[in-house]
Design a protein around this motif. Structure first.
Motif, PDB file in Angstrom:
ATOM      1  N   TRP A  49       7.838  13.718  -6.034  1.00 52.17           N
ATOM      2  CA  TRP A  49       8.815  12.901  -7.096  1.00 52.17           C
ATOM      3  C   TRP A  49       8.162  12.388  -8.286  1.00 52.17           C
ATOM      4  CZ3 TRP A  49       7.988   7.488  -8.093  1.00 52.17           C
ATOM      5  CH2 TRP A  49       8.888   6.909  -9.003  1.00 52.17           C
ATOM      6  N   ALA A  50       6.726  12.022  -8.180  1.00 51.20           N
ATOM      7  CA  ALA A  50       5.975  11.358  -9.205  1.00 51.20           C
ATOM      8  C   ALA A  50       5.707  12.783  -9.949  1.00 51.20           C
ATOM      9  CB  ALA A  50       4.852  10.947  -8.801  1.00 51.20           C
ATOM     10  N   ARG A  51       5.603  13.760  -9.426  1.00 51.32           N
ATOM     11  CA  ARG A  51       4.843  14.815 -10.444  1.00 51.32           C
ATOM     12  C   ARG A  51       6.269  15.516 -11.181  1.00 51.32           C
ATOM     13  NH1 ARG A  51       1.400  15.431  -5.753  1.00 51.32           N
ATOM     14  NH2 ARG A  51       3.215  16.829  -4.768  1.00 51.32           N
ATOM     15  N   LYS A  52       7.373  15.442 -10.379  1.00 50.28           N
ATOM     16  CA  LYS A  52       8.458  16.086 -11.198  1.00 50.28           C
ATOM     17  C   LYS A  52       8.752  15.271 -12.291  1.00 50.28           C
ATOM     18  CE  LYS A  52      10.974  18.730  -7.566  1.00 50.28           C
ATOM     19  NZ  LYS A  52      12.169  19.114  -6.959  1.00 50.28           N
ATOM     20  N   ARG A  53       8.808  13.746 -12.008  1.00 50.67           N
ATOM     21  CA  ARG A  53       9.473  12.678 -13.037  1.00 50.67           C
ATOM     22  C   ARG A  53       8.334  12.455 -13.992  1.00 50.67           C
ATOM     23  NH1 ARG A  53      13.798  10.144 -13.997  1.00 50.67           N
ATOM     24  NH2 ARG A  53      13.623   8.024 -15.161  1.00 50.67           N
ATOM     25  N   PHE A  54       7.343  12.542 -13.743  1.00 54.47           N
ATOM     26  CA  PHE A  54       6.157  11.854 -14.615  1.00 54.47           C
ATOM     27  C   PHE A  54       4.866  12.732 -15.049  1.00 54.47           C
ATOM     28  CE2 PHE A  54       8.024   8.066 -12.655  1.00 54.47           C
ATOM     29  CZ  PHE A  54       8.565   7.315 -13.800  1.00 54.47           C
ATOM     30  N   GLY A  55       5.075  13.937 -14.278  1.00 52.55           N
ATOM     31  CA  GLY A  55       3.683  14.876 -14.591  1.00 52.55           C
ATOM     32  C   GLY A  55       2.546  14.391 -13.565  1.00 52.55           C
ATOM     33  N   GLY A  56       2.963  13.342 -12.566  1.00 53.95           N
ATOM     34  CA  GLY A  56       1.707  13.126 -11.670  1.00 53.95           C
ATOM     35  C   GLY A  56       1.851  11.649 -11.296  1.00 53.95           C
ATOM     36  N   ILE A  57       0.837  11.501 -10.424  1.00 52.35           N
ATOM     37  CA  ILE A  57       0.744   9.833  -9.979  1.00 52.35           C
ATOM     38  C   ILE A  57      -0.122   9.235 -11.013  1.00 52.35           C
ATOM     39  CG2 ILE A  57      -0.014   8.261  -8.237  1.00 52.35           C
ATOM     40  CD1 ILE A  57       1.097  10.336  -6.313  1.00 52.35           C
TER      41      ILE A  57
ATOM     42  N   PHE B  68       0.841  -1.268  -0.069  1.00 53.97           N
ATOM     43  CA  PHE B  68      -0.130  -0.072   0.017  1.00 53.97           C
ATOM     44  C   PHE B  68       0.643   1.245   0.012  1.00 53.97           C
ATOM     45  CE2 PHE B  68      -3.018   2.587   3.183  1.00 53.97           C
ATOM     46  CZ  PHE B  68      -3.409   3.522   2.014  1.00 53.97           C
ATOM     47  N   ILE B  69       0.804   1.926  -1.278  1.00 53.94           N
ATOM     48  CA  ILE B  69       1.376   3.236  -1.130  1.00 53.94           C
ATOM     49  C   ILE B  69       0.538   4.428  -0.341  1.00 53.94           C
ATOM     50  CG2 ILE B  69       2.507   5.186  -2.582  1.00 53.94           C
ATOM     51  CD1 ILE B  69       2.576   3.049  -4.839  1.00 53.94           C
ATOM     52  N   ASN B  70       1.236   4.926   0.786  1.00 53.99           N
ATOM     53  CA  ASN B  70       0.409   5.654   1.601  1.00 53.99           C
ATOM     54  C   ASN B  70       1.245   6.731   2.504  1.00 53.99           C
ATOM     55  OD1 ASN B  70      -1.962   6.352   3.107  1.00 53.99           O
ATOM     56  ND2 ASN B  70      -1.239   5.130   4.784  1.00 53.99           N
ATOM     57  N   ASP B  71       0.509   7.876   2.741  1.00 53.48           N
ATOM     58  CA  ASP B  71       1.166   8.886   3.407  1.00 53.48           C
ATOM     59  C   ASP B  71       2.386   9.420   2.518  1.00 53.48           C
ATOM     60  OD1 ASP B  71      -0.295   7.921   5.293  1.00 53.48           O
ATOM     61  OD2 ASP B  71       1.590   6.733   6.315  1.00 53.48           O
ATOM     62  N   GLU B  72       2.001   9.547   1.058  1.00 53.28           N
ATOM     63  CA  GLU B  72       3.060   9.731   0.157  1.00 53.28           C
ATOM     64  C   GLU B  72       3.304  11.060  -0.212  1.00 53.28           C
ATOM     65  OE1 GLU B  72      -1.110   9.574  -1.729  1.00 53.28           O
ATOM     66  OE2 GLU B  72      -0.054   8.560  -0.272  1.00 53.28           O
ATOM     67  N   GLU B  73       2.812  11.972   0.681  1.00 52.82           N
ATOM     68  CA  GLU B  73       3.129  13.279   0.437  1.00 52.82           C
ATOM     69  C   GLU B  73       3.923  13.764   1.861  1.00 52.82           C
ATOM     70  OE1 GLU B  73       2.705  15.218  -2.049  1.00 52.82           O
ATOM     71  OE2 GLU B  73       1.467  13.985  -3.048  1.00 52.82           O
ATOM     72  N   PRO B  74       5.211  14.446   1.562  1.00 53.10           N
ATOM     73  CA  PRO B  74       5.364  15.221   0.183  1.00 53.10           C
ATOM     74  C   PRO B  74       6.508  14.513  -0.683  1.00 53.10           C
ATOM     75  CG  PRO B  74       6.771  16.010   2.096  1.00 53.10           C
ATOM     76  CD  PRO B  74       5.920  14.960   2.501  1.00 53.10           C
ATOM     77  N   ALA B  75       7.085  13.453  -0.256  1.00 49.26           N
ATOM     78  CA  ALA B  75       8.211  12.868  -0.929  1.00 49.26           C
ATOM     79  C   ALA B  75       7.559  12.021  -2.145  1.00 49.26           C
ATOM     80  CB  ALA B  75       8.554  11.660   0.074  1.00 49.26           C
ATOM     81  N   PHE B  76       7.056  11.075  -1.984  1.00 50.27           N
ATOM     82  CA  PHE B  76       6.625  10.237  -3.287  1.00 50.27           C
ATOM     83  C   PHE B  76       5.685  11.050  -4.383  1.00 50.27           C
ATOM     84  CE2 PHE B  76       3.839   7.257  -5.736  1.00 50.27           C
ATOM     85  CZ  PHE B  76       4.828   6.389  -5.810  1.00 50.27           C
ATOM     86  N   GLY B  77       4.909  11.643  -3.767  1.00 53.32           N
ATOM     87  CA  GLY B  77       4.227  12.574  -4.708  1.00 53.32           C
ATOM     88  C   GLY B  77       4.901  13.680  -5.289  1.00 53.32           C
TER      89      GLY B  77
END
Length: 874
Positions: free
Chosen positions: A214-222, A203-212
């Motif tokens: 990163w995903a926005r910078k690299r892929f433009g979003g989750i 379960f990907i959870n509590d994903e802000e500010p880190a994972f979120g």
């Protein structure tokens, strides 16, 4: 020297390479991976050229996706891409064929011709068979056939080979390099494998500010571009089930409709979290979209019609694949309060039963088939477990998902109905947002503790679903890798396999030469960081030594800092010995957590001394003020170093705040702890320390639990020492776990020898690894006696905070999870001077002893450090 003269040398080099390669290259079992060919073996890669690969055009998309990944892996290892052929007539030489039994004409023809034994494969969940087949088709001398019982069986059969030839599941998600090999051979024969836990995932959870971020910078979003990598990681880890990132404002199916399409195409089973019923992200409710919903309160009693419409929309979307079949899913049932809160006080069990009955009616109407034909799960999380314990009825075909207490202690396991069709599962945590404080920044999970709790869960019947909250994924690669391997085959992951795991993981990621050193690093890091999670550490967390003099006494805090200093020095030495191509992966998986945590300890240690010395007007306080500021600045620099890795591939992944907590919730930004300066009239005296140590109270003797003098096994049980489990020297458990209580008459005990200087009272303190009564009660019992005297039964009544009603029990639970230790004690009057045997008796299951302290006279203070004079274990 000609080639004939070099043959002995080449043979020797090949043998050395084989010995230095992963255990998968042992060449001792059917379809094992070898560095050299032998009679009947299959040349997967020969002279750098991979065997051709055939996947039928009619194959399931999940099989084709995995075949593409496997082809890329062959190129990573051999240096050349394999030839992709469409039929056997175009194949020459070695050929790899992958397909699903019953759906692959080629594989079915081999079975009919007697060339492939498929006995025991058909109808098995996610099973696969790998077989080397002689002369399967004209022009094909030998083939490697990967036959799945279903589509994921074929996927796992391929990715199993990928890992064994040296492509880590973490090759993308942690930049683990792949070693080139000019020759890879598979021994003759066939092998079969399949999972023992049905649904296995994270379960990907509590994903802000880190994972979120990163995903926005690299892929433009989750979005689906990002999830393609998550899905592949899950499948390479032989997992099949995902709860997606869901922190507001995220909705897996609504944010990018291709998310669910790609998941299904790759073979991933999707779910929604414990508080998001009927395939709906919670944020969708607040977006006020879909299913004719008009919004309103998240309250079934007052707004049931809108909620039913909302949920119907989720199931209709699940059925929108277009061929009458659903996107493969496990539907969460039940309901919690708005935003994963408890439902309103006094919520009746009857209401939840009504909600589930209505949800199952929606399932039947929207799918056009009985509810029993749609996989479902009901998470008994927090207060929902209480409803179950008080008699809430759950349909037999629904998976009952028990949970831990959010800190690694499983709260409840089955006590009856072990053969119910839906079965049981466990929701576990490597990350959590909640009291006593969040823990999100780094890995603070011991695989030894995870093993003990999940081994117990499996043996108690939790075999339908294992899912773990991994936060951002990146900080917890090591325990996640373990969790997924354990879930695939809990019976194979016994105590000996647990002991081997760190070295095998290190060798697979970084090679043989530094495997032992890296295994020691990740093991000690996990143990040190689990003593107290970093968000719970501040200047007052651990005691300094008594008094202030020319030489400062670091006390327990200083001893811990010294341990971190030594671990950081070892991490840097190991890095210097690794090839440069391993450095990015090493930084992510080993170096970064060590240096970041060591720096955090030094920061708060400096703050602690600054405050102690400043209060005494000692100018040395200024030295520690500067050390603290330097450590605070270095923390930011360490994160920046992480974000710069591999051209900025992981930019944003280490943004989680971790310095400056004042309550359970994270601070908005890092906050430098307050330090004070002392006005100095001259040069400050130099800072010198006495050697730091964990002090032991006078008159007390401490023992690490594995350092017993004698053990007595009984009642079909045996004592087993689990190295590193707990705070210091390991712990002792009774195996196999999951067995009923024993009595003193059974005789199952450990004995520790101690000599008392005088006659009088004797105190025995037991330090336990925190655990809970998984039978639904609130006590675990253990016996203590001296010599042949009567046994005192001690009760550990630690209860998880979410269901507690007393302030003291709340404090006890907080203290146990903060210190990763639980202390209970017995007192014996009139013990004569001399040599004695302290006996610890196994009564209840799931009691895990990590230390004991025996003290003459007054009770010593709580002592969590190592036992410096403990004897070696027998």
């Amino acid at each position: 020297m000609d080639l004939t003269d070099m043959k002995p040398l080449l043979t020797c080099l090949a043998l050395i390479a084989a010995l230095a390669a992963p255990a998968a290259l042992a060449c001792t079992t059917p379809v094992s991976v070898c560095a050299h060919g032998a009679k009947g073996s299959f040349a997967l890669i020969e002279d750098g050229r991979p065997a051709a690969l055939l996947v039928e055009a009619s194959a399931d998309p999940a099989v084709r996706h995995a075949a593409d990944g496997f082809a890329a892996d062959l190129e990573r290892v051999g240096g050349q891409a394999p030839q992709r052929v469409g039929d056997t007539g175009a194949a020459r030489g070695a050929l790899v064929v992958v397909g699903v039994l019953g759906d692959s004409p080629l594989i079915d023809a081999l079975v009919r011709a007697g060339k492939l034994d498929a006995d025991g494969l058909a109808g098995q969940w996610e099973a696969y068979r790998q077989a080397v087949v002689e002369h399967p088709w004209p022009g094909v001398e030998r083939a490697l056939v990967v036959a799945g019982a279903d589509r994921r069986g074929a996927v796992f059969g391929l990715y199993d080979l990928s890992e064994k030839i040296g492509v880590s599941p973490w090759h993308w998600f942690a930049d683990v390099p792949v070693q080139r090999r000019s020759g890879v051979y598979l021994t003759a024969g066939a092998r079969h494998d399949q999972p023992k836990v049905k649904y296995r995932g994270f379960f990907i959870n509590d994903e802000e500010p880190a994972f979120g971020t990163w995903a926005r910078k690299r892929f433009g979003g989750i979005n689906s571009a990002m999830y393609a990598h998550v899905f592949e990681l899950l499948l390479r880890l032989k997992g099949n089930y995902l709860w997606p990132a869901m922190w507001t404002p995220k909705a897996f199916n609504d944010d990018d409709p291709q998310n669910m399409v790609l998941a299904d195409a790759m073979g991933v089973v999707m779910g929604t979290t414990h508080h998001e019923p009927m395939m709906r992200a919670h944020d969708e409710w607040h977006r006020n979209t879909g299913g004719g919903v008009t919004g309103g309160r998240w309250d079934y009693a007052s707004n049931g019609e809108n909620l039913r419409a909302f949920w119907r929309g989720g199931i209709e979307r699940m059925m929108s694949r277009g061929d009458g079949r659903p996107y493969e899913s496990v539907v969460s049932l039940g309901m919690r309060g708005d935003g994963d809160e408890a439902m309103s006080e006094g919520t009746a069990t009857r209401l939840l039963e009504t909600i589930v009955a209505d949800q199952r009616r929606i399932l039947e109407e929207a799918t056009g088939r009985p509810a029993t034909e749609t996989p479902q799960v009901w998470a008994l999380y927090k207060e929902v477990q209480d409803y179950y314990d008080h008699g809430m009825t759950v349909p037999d075909d629904v998976i009952l998902l028990f949970a831990d207490d959010n800190w690694g202690q499983v709260r409840r396991l089955p006590t009856k109905d072990f053969d119910r069709p839906g079965g049981f599962g466990v929701y576990y945590h490597f990350d959590y947002v909640g009291g006593p404080r969040n823990y999100k920044w780094l890995n603070t999970t011991q695989v030894e503790k995870t093993w003990q709790q999940m081994d117990l869960s499996y043996r108690r019947g939790a075999r339908a679903m294992w899912i773990v909250n991994v936060g951002d994924i990146k900080p917890v690669e090591y325990p996640l890798d373990f969790f997924m391997k354990h879930a695939w085959d809990p019976e194979a992951m016994d105590a000996d396999a647990l002991r081997r795991f760190p070295r095998e993981w290190a060798r697979a990621s970084f090679g043989e030469e530094q495997a032992e050193a890296i295994a020691d690093l990740v093991t000690r890091f996990s143990q040190y960081s689990a003593r107290r999670k970093p968000e719970l550490i501040d200047a007052g967390s651990f005691p300094l030594g008594e008094g202030i003099g020319e030489e400062l006494d670091g006390g327990e805090f200083g001893a811990m800092v010294a341990e971190w200093d030594a671990l950081e020095a070892q991490a840097l030495r190991v890095k210097a010995a690794l090839p440069a191509g391993h450095h990015d992966a090493y930084f992510q998986l080993v170096e970064h957590p060590v240096i970041a945590m060591a720096n955090l300890y030094r920061l708060y240690y400096a703050v602690a001394w600054n405050r102690r010395l400043a209060a005494a007007g000692d100018a040395r306080a200024n030295v520690f003020a500067e050390r603290a500021r330097a450590a605070f600045a270095r923390d930011e620099a360490i994160s920046a170093q992480y974000h710069a890795l591999n051209g900025g591939k992981w930019d944003g992944m280490m943004l989680q705040t971790h310095i400056g907590y004042t309550n359970w919730q994270q601070p908005e930004k890092q906050v430098m702890p307050e330090v004070k300066r002392v006005r100095a009239t001259g040069a400050a005296p130099p800072v010198r320390f006495r050697p730091a140590a964990f002090p032991v109270a006078p008159g007390a003797t401490a023992f690490e639990a594995p350092h017993y003098a004698r053990k007595v096994d009984a009642a079909g049980l045996r004592w087993h020492a689990i190295a590193h489990l707990g705070r210091t020297g390991g712990a002792v458990v009774a195996l196999p776990q999951g067995r009923p209580a024993t009595t003193v008459e059974d005789g199952m005990r450990l004995e520790y020898d101690v000599t008392t200087a005088g006659s009088g009272d004797l105190a025995v303190q037991l330090y336990l690894v925190p655990t809970l009564d998984v039978d639904g009660g609130d006590r675990l019992r253990v016996g203590v006696s001296i010599d042949d005297g009567p046994v005192q039964v001690l009760t550990d009544s630690l209860v998880p905070a979410p269901t507690d009603t007393t302030l003291q029990a709340q404090r006890d639970w907080n203290a146990a999870v903060e210190d990763n230790a639980r202390m209970i004690q017995a007192r014996f009057a009139g013990v004569p001077a001399g040599r004695h045997a302290v006996k610890i008796w196994r009564l209840d299951d799931n009691v895990v002893l990590q230390k004991l302290v025996v003290a003459e006279g007054p009770l010593p203070p709580t002592y969590l450090g190592p036992a410096p004079q403990a004897a070696a274990a027998p």
